[in-house]
Motif scaffolding. Structure first.
Motif, PDB file in Angstrom:
ATOM      1  N   ASP A 299      37.836 -14.737  37.742  1.00 17.68           N
ATOM      2  CA  ASP A 299      38.908 -14.709  37.047  1.00 17.68           C
ATOM      3  C   ASP A 299      40.125 -16.493  35.695  1.00 17.68           C
ATOM      4  O   ASP A 299      40.076 -16.016  35.276  1.00 17.68           O
ATOM      5  CB  ASP A 299      40.584 -14.673  37.688  1.00 17.68           C
ATOM      6  N   ARG A 300      39.252 -17.117  36.698  1.00 16.39           N
ATOM      7  CA  ARG A 300      39.872 -18.352  36.129  1.00 16.39           C
ATOM      8  C   ARG A 300      38.913 -18.658  34.989  1.00 16.39           C
ATOM      9  O   ARG A 300      38.995 -19.159  34.114  1.00 16.39           O
ATOM     10  CB  ARG A 300      39.080 -19.700  37.589  1.00 16.39           C
ATOM     11  N   ILE A 301      37.566 -18.146  35.512  1.00 17.11           N
ATOM     12  CA  ILE A 301      36.875 -18.631  34.168  1.00 17.11           C
ATOM     13  C   ILE A 301      36.925 -17.282  32.363  1.00 17.11           C
ATOM     14  O   ILE A 301      37.029 -18.503  31.220  1.00 17.11           O
ATOM     15  CB  ILE A 301      35.163 -18.395  34.632  1.00 17.11           C
ATOM     16  N   VAL A 302      37.698 -16.224  32.729  1.00 17.54           N
ATOM     17  CA  VAL A 302      38.158 -15.461  31.979  1.00 17.54           C
ATOM     18  C   VAL A 302      39.168 -16.059  31.221  1.00 17.54           C
ATOM     19  O   VAL A 302      38.992 -16.522  30.191  1.00 17.54           O
ATOM     20  CB  VAL A 302      37.657 -14.337  32.368  1.00 17.54           C
ATOM     21  N   ALA A 303      39.804 -16.403  32.402  1.00 17.48           N
ATOM     22  CA  ALA A 303      41.365 -16.525  31.832  1.00 17.48           C
ATOM     23  C   ALA A 303      41.168 -18.337  31.116  1.00 17.48           C
ATOM     24  O   ALA A 303      41.793 -18.214  29.949  1.00 17.48           O
ATOM     25  CB  ALA A 303      41.821 -17.324  32.657  1.00 17.48           C
TER      26      ALA A 303
ATOM     27  N   GLY B 161      35.192 -11.796  29.147  1.00 16.04           N
ATOM     28  CA  GLY B 161      35.066 -12.863  28.158  1.00 16.04           C
ATOM     29  C   GLY B 161      34.091 -13.101  27.032  1.00 16.04           C
ATOM     30  O   GLY B 161      34.370 -13.756  26.452  1.00 16.04           O
ATOM     31  N   GLY B 162      34.011 -11.483  26.603  1.00 16.74           N
ATOM     32  CA  GLY B 162      32.811 -11.503  25.406  1.00 16.74           C
ATOM     33  C   GLY B 162      31.406 -12.519  25.674  1.00 16.74           C
ATOM     34  O   GLY B 162      31.174 -12.891  26.766  1.00 16.74           O
TER      35      GLY B 162
ATOM     36  N   THR C 273      22.470 -16.177  41.394  1.00 12.89           N
ATOM     37  CA  THR C 273      21.837 -16.752  40.079  1.00 12.89           C
ATOM     38  C   THR C 273      23.135 -18.026  39.676  1.00 12.89           C
ATOM     39  O   THR C 273      23.704 -18.164  39.721  1.00 12.89           O
ATOM     40  CB  THR C 273      20.893 -16.116  38.372  1.00 12.89           C
ATOM     41  N   LEU C 274      23.074 -19.366  38.740  1.00 16.69           N
ATOM     42  CA  LEU C 274      23.206 -20.030  37.874  1.00 16.69           C
ATOM     43  C   LEU C 274      23.216 -20.302  36.875  1.00 16.69           C
ATOM     44  O   LEU C 274      22.380 -19.314  35.988  1.00 16.69           O
ATOM     45  CB  LEU C 274      22.805 -21.655  37.954  1.00 16.69           C
ATOM     46  N   ALA C 275      24.253 -20.158  36.087  1.00 12.02           N
ATOM     47  CA  ALA C 275      24.636 -19.663  34.236  1.00 12.02           C
ATOM     48  C   ALA C 275      25.551 -20.794  33.805  1.00 12.02           C
ATOM     49  O   ALA C 275      26.566 -21.609  34.688  1.00 12.02           O
ATOM     50  CB  ALA C 275      25.896 -18.337  34.402  1.00 12.02           C
ATOM     51  N   ILE C 276      25.361 -21.028  32.867  1.00 15.38           N
ATOM     52  CA  ILE C 276      26.471 -22.331  31.819  1.00 15.38           C
ATOM     53  C   ILE C 276      27.717 -22.124  31.290  1.00 15.38           C
ATOM     54  O   ILE C 276      27.936 -21.536  30.439  1.00 15.38           O
ATOM     55  CB  ILE C 276      25.682 -23.417  31.182  1.00 15.38           C
ATOM     56  N   PRO C 277      28.570 -22.180  31.634  1.00 11.53           N
ATOM     57  CA  PRO C 277      30.130 -21.593  31.132  1.00 11.53           C
ATOM     58  C   PRO C 277      30.004 -22.367  29.303  1.00 11.53           C
ATOM     59  O   PRO C 277      29.685 -23.318  29.470  1.00 11.53           O
ATOM     60  CB  PRO C 277      31.049 -21.663  32.123  1.00 11.53           C
ATOM     61  N   SER C 278      31.116 -21.525  28.432  1.00 12.17           N
ATOM     62  CA  SER C 278      30.879 -22.073  27.051  1.00 12.17           C
ATOM     63  C   SER C 278      31.371 -23.040  26.967  1.00 12.17           C
ATOM     64  O   SER C 278      31.626 -23.721  26.409  1.00 12.17           O
ATOM     65  CB  SER C 278      30.749 -21.046  26.293  1.00 12.17           C
ATOM     66  N   ILE C 279      32.239 -23.095  28.189  1.00 12.75           N
ATOM     67  CA  ILE C 279      34.163 -23.659  28.198  1.00 12.75           C
ATOM     68  C   ILE C 279      33.581 -25.907  29.098  1.00 12.75           C
ATOM     69  O   ILE C 279      33.935 -25.817  28.891  1.00 12.75           O
ATOM     70  CB  ILE C 279      35.314 -23.332  28.790  1.00 12.75           C
ATOM     71  N   GLY C 280      32.906 -25.449  29.563  1.00 10.06           N
ATOM     72  CA  GLY C 280      32.338 -26.503  29.927  1.00 10.06           C
ATOM     73  C   GLY C 280      31.726 -27.930  29.435  1.00 10.06           C
ATOM     74  O   GLY C 280      32.312 -27.701  28.478  1.00 10.06           O
TER      75      GLY C 280
END
Length: 389
Positions: free
Chosen positions: A88-92, A120-121, A304-311
């Motif tokens: 929810d935090r990442i998507v928001a 989140g797209g 798994t590990l993932a890299i958010p595009s907002i990082g």
């Protein structure tokens, strides 16, 4: 006049000289600053055993050669606490068009991937640079979704945990389990599906065993119309579940059902294999507690590990990904949380290995149903959770 000119020249010389020294000082300070490790924040959620494992990973990474360039920090959200979930935090943040946040790297199961993308797209995660993660060549585990985005670091599954002192012959099939529950009222418990994955797996398995296998990895809304049989089964089992004070109780969180097994209040529960093994290894659970897999089995996943595009630190995130696939990191995960390794485990040994040897990895079931998972939990709250009131 000559004295004035001399003073002007002297002042100009001093100014230039001071500027040079200042510039040198700024350069030195800049170099000193740039030599400091840049911050990388790893966000994770789940039970206490996951938190313990990630804390040990952070310590090991920061002591490694990569720790000279990057400083890894952990932000952890304990499941079932009522706080906003990581997804929810990442998507928001993504929908708010936030940039350069500290969501540099997150733990996410391949089962959750489609829900992230759905909400989140397609660009919610960055594709990793394979050249920056050379240890990918050692990975032997397949992921069900997110190729090129998700880097697997451990496998896990939900198993049937039981007290062998009370249950001599445990069920081996889902049908036999449901019959056992009816034949032994009050001796089985599963946590509310929204508070932990073990209960969630029990519920999802009960429902999706009535559906085609393809439904397990589909977020198509059409499958909702076929949930009825599964919910009818769960409603039928309701009266045979664990009771307290004369009322059926569904514990909160994975730990809630585990506590009931520890205290001898129930004889059997669904539990994450790694959580169960960790508690057996540290003596929290009696050694009479055993585990078995059903056919068809409960669902599990590849974490798994993932890299958010907002990082804000993709390179640092990729360094952590690469470290997680080293023998050192895989050993830490095996020792601290009984994680099933994603690399060749022949060179890894642990006290936990004896518990893992009976798990048949080729029979693990994964599920990736996107937002249907949330909808399923909400429907459980309405149809099953209300039966206890």
């Amino acid at each position: 006049m000559k004295n004035w000119k001399k003073m002007l020249v002297l002042g100009t010389t001093l100014a230039v000289t001071t500027g040079i020294f200042a510039a040198c000082g700024e350069s030195s300070a800049s170099e000193a600053t740039s030599s400091e490790p840049t911050k990388v924040t790893l966000w994770a959620g789940g039970s206490d055993n996951v938190k313990l494992g990630m804390q040990k990973i952070v310590e090991a990474f920061n002591k490694s050669s990569d720790g000279k360039e990057y400083k890894l920090n952990l932000q952890f959200i304990t499941s079932g606490t009522g706080t906003q979930s990581l997804s929810d935090r990442i998507v928001a943040a993504k929908k708010a068009n936030q940039k350069k946040t500290d969501y540099d790297l997150i733990l996410v199961s391949d089962a959750e991937y489609s829900a992230y993308v759905q909400e989140g797209g397609a660009d919610i995660f960055e594709k990793y640079d394979q050249d920056k993660i050379p240890n990918l060549k050692n990975v032997q585990t397949k992921i069900s979704a997110g190729e090129g985005v998700l880097v697997p670091y451990r496998g896990t599954t939900v198993v049937l945990a039981y007290d062998s002192a009370k249950v001599k012959t445990p069920p081996t099939t889902a049908e036999a389990l449901y019959q056992w529950i009816k034949d032994h009222p009050g001796k089985f418990a599963y946590n509310t599906p929204g508070s932990g994955g073990a209960g969630g797996s029990f519920v999802q398995t009960a429902i999706y065993n009535f559906l085609p296998e393809e439904a397990m990895n589909s977020s198509d809304e059409k499958w909702k119309s076929q949930w009825e049989k599964g919910f009818d089964l769960l409603a039928d089992l309701n009266d045979s579940m664990y009771q307290s004070g004369g009322k059926v109780v569904y514990p909160n969180k994975n730990q809630g059902t585990l506590d009931l097994l520890v205290n001898g209040e129930v004889d059997m529960i669904p539990a994450w294999a790694d959580m169960l093994i960790t508690n057996l290894a540290n003596g929290t659970l009696p050694d009479t507690v055993k585990m078995t897999q059903l056919n068809p089995g409960f669902t599990g996943n590849v974490d798994t590990l993932a890299i958010p595009s907002i990082g804000s630190n993709k390179k640092g995130a990729e360094a952590v990904m690469n470290f997680m696939l080293t023998k050192e990191a895989q050993q830490i995960l095996l020792d601290s949380m009984a994680a099933i390794p994603v690399i060749d485990s022949s060179n890894l040994s642990s006290d936990n290995s004896k518990y893992l040897k009976d798990l048949k990895i080729d029979s693990f079931r994964t599920a990736s149903i996107g937002n249907l998972g949330t909808e399923l939990n909400e429907e459980w709250d309405q149809k099953i959770g209300t039966l206890t009131k």
